[in-house]
Design an enzyme around this catalytic site. Structure first.
Site, PDB file in Angstrom:
ATOM      1  N   ARG A 149      -4.319   0.602  -2.042  1.00 57.49           N
ATOM      2  CA  ARG A 149      -3.762  -0.756  -1.998  1.00 57.49           C
ATOM      3  C   ARG A 149      -3.382  -1.249  -3.385  1.00 57.49           C
ATOM      4  O   ARG A 149      -4.044  -0.930  -4.379  1.00 57.49           O
ATOM      5  CB  ARG A 149      -4.750  -1.708  -1.329  1.00 57.49           C
ATOM      6  CG  ARG A 149      -5.063  -1.323   0.113  1.00 57.49           C
ATOM      7  CD  ARG A 149      -6.111  -2.229   0.742  1.00 57.49           C
ATOM      8  NE  ARG A 149      -6.395  -1.796   2.112  1.00 57.49           N
ATOM      9  CZ  ARG A 149      -7.305  -0.899   2.421  1.00 57.49           C
ATOM     10  NH1 ARG A 149      -8.035  -0.351   1.463  1.00 57.49           N
ATOM     11  NH2 ARG A 149      -7.499  -0.536   3.667  1.00 57.49           N
ATOM     12  N   GLN A 198       0.813  -1.220   0.000  1.00 58.59           N
ATOM     13  CA  GLN A 198       0.000   0.000   0.000  1.00 58.59           C
ATOM     14  C   GLN A 198       0.842   1.264   0.000  1.00 58.59           C
ATOM     15  O   GLN A 198       2.055   1.243   0.223  1.00 58.59           O
ATOM     16  CB  GLN A 198      -0.901   0.003   1.236  1.00 58.59           C
ATOM     17  CG  GLN A 198      -0.135  -0.049   2.559  1.00 58.59           C
ATOM     18  CD  GLN A 198      -1.051  -0.216   3.748  1.00 58.59           C
ATOM     19  OE1 GLN A 198      -1.227   0.711   4.536  1.00 58.59           O
ATOM     20  NE2 GLN A 198      -1.629  -1.413   3.898  1.00 58.59           N
ATOM     21  N   HIS A 207       4.814   0.471   0.755  1.00 60.20           N
ATOM     22  CA  HIS A 207       5.261  -0.258   1.939  1.00 60.20           C
ATOM     23  C   HIS A 207       4.291  -1.381   2.288  1.00 60.20           C
ATOM     24  O   HIS A 207       3.153  -1.419   1.790  1.00 60.20           O
ATOM     25  CB  HIS A 207       5.410   0.682   3.137  1.00 60.20           C
ATOM     26  CG  HIS A 207       4.114   1.312   3.562  1.00 60.20           C
ATOM     27  ND1 HIS A 207       3.563   2.403   2.915  1.00 60.20           N
ATOM     28  CD2 HIS A 207       3.235   0.997   4.552  1.00 60.20           C
ATOM     29  CE1 HIS A 207       2.433   2.742   3.496  1.00 60.20           C
ATOM     30  NE2 HIS A 207       2.195   1.896   4.495  1.00 60.20           N
ATOM     31  N   HIS A 263       0.124   5.765   0.937  1.00 56.13           N
ATOM     32  CA  HIS A 263      -0.807   6.771   1.433  1.00 56.13           C
ATOM     33  C   HIS A 263      -0.618   8.069   0.652  1.00 56.13           C
ATOM     34  O   HIS A 263       0.503   8.420   0.271  1.00 56.13           O
ATOM     35  CB  HIS A 263      -0.586   7.017   2.916  1.00 56.13           C
ATOM     36  CG  HIS A 263      -0.719   5.771   3.733  1.00 56.13           C
ATOM     37  ND1 HIS A 263      -1.879   5.035   3.779  1.00 56.13           N
ATOM     38  CD2 HIS A 263       0.179   5.112   4.518  1.00 56.13           C
ATOM     39  CE1 HIS A 263      -1.699   3.987   4.563  1.00 56.13           C
ATOM     40  NE2 HIS A 263      -0.467   4.009   5.019  1.00 56.13           N
TER      41      HIS A 263
END
EC number: 5.3.1.8
Length: 468
Positions: free
Chosen positions: A291, A101, A272, A103
């Site tokens: 994801r 995933q 990560h 962010h």
């Protein structure tokens, strides 16, 4: 100070029952909670985010509502119904690999939320820090260029996954040119992006064969830039997520192993995945996750490829050094305004002066993970407010400018305190409405590179004591 009731998330990747530090810690701080050994306990949330809001133990009022009724100079809107802290502090217990995933930045999060508020429920970013409580493993950031090159040259399956002569070869040539010239340029990052986008093509049908080929290459002793521990990670992934494209991720991402007491940080745009172990995690007050693989949840390839920074980075660049503040307090301060972390270790033989905590001009949350002791709370003018018996599992909200001192510890005490001088995000305007899937896909393609209804456990018994 206010004692808090907090939330546990039962994500499938969490450790089961008594094996989970999250479950044990939560049970130690919430008297009426019973551990179920058939249930995974993944995360203990301590913060104000609506997906897992802390409550005041004495009245079950949400902490965010309490903050709105007790405004300070750092609150962003004194007339708001809820004021949010800029961070969530968590304890995590990881049994199996989390999803691969990334962010988003604040700007990316805003645009994603406007396009798809179901899968991106807020407008905030989510930088992350992980402090290892046990041996803690994760994948974090693209490997240094030389290691990616070596793995491309070693594993034919990986080279095919990255596009063979069409896409992998330009990346190889660019990395070799950088090495020859002794400089880093943007060309390699663009070539890596092309390889990654090719890998993430949802229509490709060769992943099963490539995974089988990779496992055979490993069985035959090929190693490239990876070590034996990484080989075991790949093999475990192939069992937990058969034929998933994420099985290749340790070949192009850094495999980091933190020993207890080590800490790492990564901002938005960094790919990560957590692998195993237990940690204290600090994150921005958001639940936005894009994801890529190794998950049954929503995978958003277009958004993910658009937001990654494609930087190839040494492992050491993600580590956060320990800074000694007092004999009892160490600080972990990444380049991030959303949170800082204090590790507190108070022994039975520390002096009164040594047991005084740094006074903060901002709000904070403290969790005790071991030991027993007494805390004294006073105003900035040292007017006594109260004394509290604290033990493992207890959690407190600490207001700005309050002086906190440990008077004595009958057992050596360890705790973690997260704080920030930033104002938290506005989550009261979250719009969770249906959005056309076709509209989402069309708009996601236009995203620029800049740019879980999970089960929750909360102790709801009003008389339960949640100490710190």
């Amino acid at each position: 100070m206010e004692q808090l009731q907090c939330h546990v998330k039962q994500y499938a990747w969490g450790k089961y029952g008594e094996e989970s530090e999250v479950a044990r810690l939560f049970a130690d701080g919430h008297d009426n909670f019973q551990i179920d050994n058939n249930t995974p306990y993944a995360e203990l949330w301590m913060g104000t985010h609506p997906d897992g809001p802390a409550q005041l133990k004495k009245c079950s009022t949400r902490l965010s509502t309490y903050l709105a009724k007790h405004p300070s100079l750092l609150t962003n809107n004194n007339s708001a119904k809820n004021i949010h802290l800029p961070f969530i502090m968590k304890v995590m217990s990881i049994r199996t690999t989390l999803s691969l995933q990334v962010h988003p930045t604040k700007e990316q999060a805003r645009r994603l939320h406007e396009l798809d508020p179901i899968n991106y429920p807020d407008r905030n970013h989510k930088p992350e820090l992980a402090y290892a409580l046990t041996r803690f493993e994760l994948l974090c950031g693209f490997r240094p260029a030389r290691e990616i090159l070596k793995n491309l040259q070693t594993f034919p399956s990986f080279r095919l996954l990255f596009g063979g002569d069409t896409y992998a070869k330009p990346l190889e040539d660019s990395i070799l040119e950088e090495k020859k010239m002794g400089v880093v340029n943007q060309e390699s990052r663009k070539c890596l992006e092309n390889c990654f986008r090719f890998m993430m093509d949802p229509d490709r049908s060769d992943v099963h064969n490539l995974v089988s080929k990779l496992l055979l290459e490993l069985d035959n002793g090929l190693r490239g830039a990876i070590e034996e521990g990484t080989v075991e990670v790949i093999r475990k992934m192939s069992v937990d997520f058969p034929n998933d494209i994420g099985i290749f991720s340790p070949l192009f991402l850094n495999h980091m192993i933190l020993e207890p007491g080590q800490c790492c940080y990564y901002a938005a745009e960094e790919l990560h995945a957590y692998l195993s172990g237990e940690c204290v995690e600090c994150v921005g007050c958001s639940n936005n996750t894009i994801r890529a693989a190794m998950t049954p949840k929503y995978i958003d390839r277009d958004a993910l490829c658009s937001v990654l920074n494609y930087k190839m980075t040494e492992q050491k660049d993600y580590l956060v050094p320990e800074m000694k503040l007092t004999p009892c307090v160490d600080m972990y301060a990444p380049d991030c305004k959303d949170f800082q972390l204090h590790r507190i270790r108070v022994g039975t033989d520390h002096t009164s002066k040594e047991m005084l905590m740094p006074t903060l001009d901002c709000a904070s949350i403290l969790v005790v993970v071991s030991g027993k002791g007494t805390i004294e709370e006073a105003t900035q003018e040292n007017q006594l407010i109260g004394k509290y018996e604290v033990k493992r599992g207890d959690i407190f909200y600490i207001p700005p400018k309050h002086n906190i001192r440990f008077l004595d510890c009958s057992e050596a005490l360890e705790g973690y305190r997260t704080f920030s001088y930033e104002m938290g995000p506005d989550h009261d305007t979250r719009l969770v409405t249906p959005v056309s899937k076709n509209t989402i896909n069309e708009k996601m393609l236009k995203l620029e590179a800049d740019m879980e209804a999970p089960t929750t456990v909360v102790n709801k018994t009003p008389t339960a004591v949640v100490k710190v």
